[in-house]
Design an enzyme around this catalytic site. Structure first.
Site, PDB file in Angstrom:
ATOM      1  N   SER A 174     -36.611 -23.584 -21.621  1.00 36.69           N
ATOM      2  CA  SER A 174     -35.318 -22.906 -21.538  1.00 36.69           C
ATOM      3  C   SER A 174     -35.478 -21.431 -21.933  1.00 36.69           C
ATOM      4  O   SER A 174     -36.172 -20.696 -21.252  1.00 36.69           O
ATOM      5  CB  SER A 174     -34.285 -23.635 -22.397  1.00 36.69           C
ATOM      6  N   ASP A 279     -29.843 -29.802 -13.554  1.00 39.08           N
ATOM      7  CA  ASP A 279     -29.831 -28.717 -14.526  1.00 39.08           C
ATOM      8  C   ASP A 279     -29.030 -27.537 -13.992  1.00 39.08           C
ATOM      9  O   ASP A 279     -29.240 -27.101 -12.853  1.00 39.08           O
ATOM     10  CB  ASP A 279     -31.271 -28.285 -14.820  1.00 39.08           C
ATOM     11  N   HIS A 309     -31.118 -30.794 -18.105  1.00 33.97           N
ATOM     12  CA  HIS A 309     -31.785 -29.748 -18.872  1.00 33.97           C
ATOM     13  C   HIS A 309     -32.439 -30.348 -20.124  1.00 33.97           C
ATOM     14  O   HIS A 309     -31.805 -31.062 -20.886  1.00 33.97           O
ATOM     15  CB  HIS A 309     -30.770 -28.677 -19.277  1.00 33.97           C
TER      16      HIS A 309
END
Length: 340
Positions: A174, A279, A309
């Site tokens: 991320s 995601d 995610h």
């Protein structure tokens, strides 16, 4: 060395002070500008440590009190190389929350050390809004240069005593994936490569990288509000972490934003970009990888259909997480030497 030019406390209780930002209840910002952080994680999970991995913390930026965590398999396997590769893992959290100590990230690093048969390096970095970008990028660079100092010292940290400083892989999840991108650009030049010597970076693994932009992508527009990372939280992270006055088209957020480096001219090392079908960040990450591929860069895009995610840290021993581990190991094996 720059990319650019508290402990728990009670939340404010004064009646006219209201909460204006909340990030998973671990970061709260109030209308008077005060900030309340908890020391605990955003969601508690049990630590899954079977003792097969040894780990310890070390300080890499004494002036800032920043630490990283090193992991290494406790016992060697017959198939292990003489020296173990080094694999960086920069944690996620929208540049606003997260720590190497959070159990979800800790569990994943234990899993990486066992699955990749590598020394794992998991650094912390300063968080926003107290320290807006590019502070996290500067700190991440400092953590890489600390490993370089260990390679040059002749007496490295014990967990680096059998590390192969000529086989370094930089990964991030991320926001950590965005960090990996910025490091890939920095170390792409001859000057950047010499800055690392004797370290040799062999490749980058961007796990659902956190990229932004003012033009909404389809995966952002249609992301359900109950997703692990939804649009409201995504926007909040950028609002709190970007330099004051910047939009999400700032190159620190948008790799193709105006004023940023010409990625067409960048000499990227091999890269694996991982995206998830469910995601919110999927389209931006996939577009990033595909554009680089079209420009002839050594980039692979790996799409995990149906995955949300951070699925690999939420369930690090799931079948999709196992498949991802196999792909990463294959990527490392394939890129044991730099592709010039």
């Amino acid at each position: 060395m720059s990319f650019s030019s508290a402990a728990d406390a009670p939340a404010p209780a004064i009646a006219n002070i209201v909460e204006v930002e909340n990030c998973r209840d671990v970061l709260r910002v109030f209308s008077d500008g005060s900030i309340h952080r908890t020391t605990g994680p955003s969601f508690p999970v049990p630590v899954e440590d079977d003792g097969s991995i040894e780990w310890d913390d070390a300080t890499f930026a004494l002036d800032l009190g920043l630490r990283l965590r090193l992991y290494r398999p406790r016992h060697r396997l017959p198939t292990d190389p003489g020296k173990l590769p080094i694999f960086y893992y920069f944690h996620g959290g929208g540049y606003c929350i997260g720590s190497r100590t959070w159990p979800n990230f800790h569990n994943y690093c234990l899993r990486l050390a066992a699955g990749l048969r590598s020394v794992i390096v998991s650094p912390d970095y300063r968080l926003a809004p107290e320290n807006r970008l590019p502070a996290a990028l500067d700190d991440s660079l400092a953590s890489i240069l600390w490993i370089r100092s260990q390679a040059l010292s002749g007496d490295p940290n014990p967990l680096l005593s059998d590390a192969d400083f000529s086989r370094v892989y930089i990964s991030g999840d991320s926001a950590g994936g965005s960090i990996a991108h910025h490091l890939a650009v920095r170390f792409s030049s001859d000057e950047g490569r010499s800055e690392l010597e004797p370290l040799l970076v062999r490749g980058y693994v961007l796990l659902m990288p956190f990229f932004g932009g003012t033009q909404r992508s389809k995966s952002e527009e249609y992301c359900p509000s109950d997703a692990f990372l939804n649009l409201e939280l995504n926007d909040r992270f950028w609002r709190l972490s970007l330099p004051v006055g910047s939009t999400t088209d700032d190159p620190v957020s948008n790799p193709f934003g105006p004023g940023g480096p010409d990625l067409k001219a960048v000499r990227f090392d091999p890269m694996l970009v991982v995206v998830g079908g469910r995601d919110l960040l999927r389209d931006r990450a996939a577009d990033y990888g595909e554009r680089l591929k079209e420009w002839g860069k050594p980039v692979e895009v790996l799409d995990f259909e149906g995955q949300q995610h951070g699925f690999f840290t939420i369930q690090p021993r799931s079948e999709p997480a196992d498949r991802l581990m196999s792909y990463i190991r294959r990527f490392m094996d394939k890129n044991g030497c730099r592709l010039d």
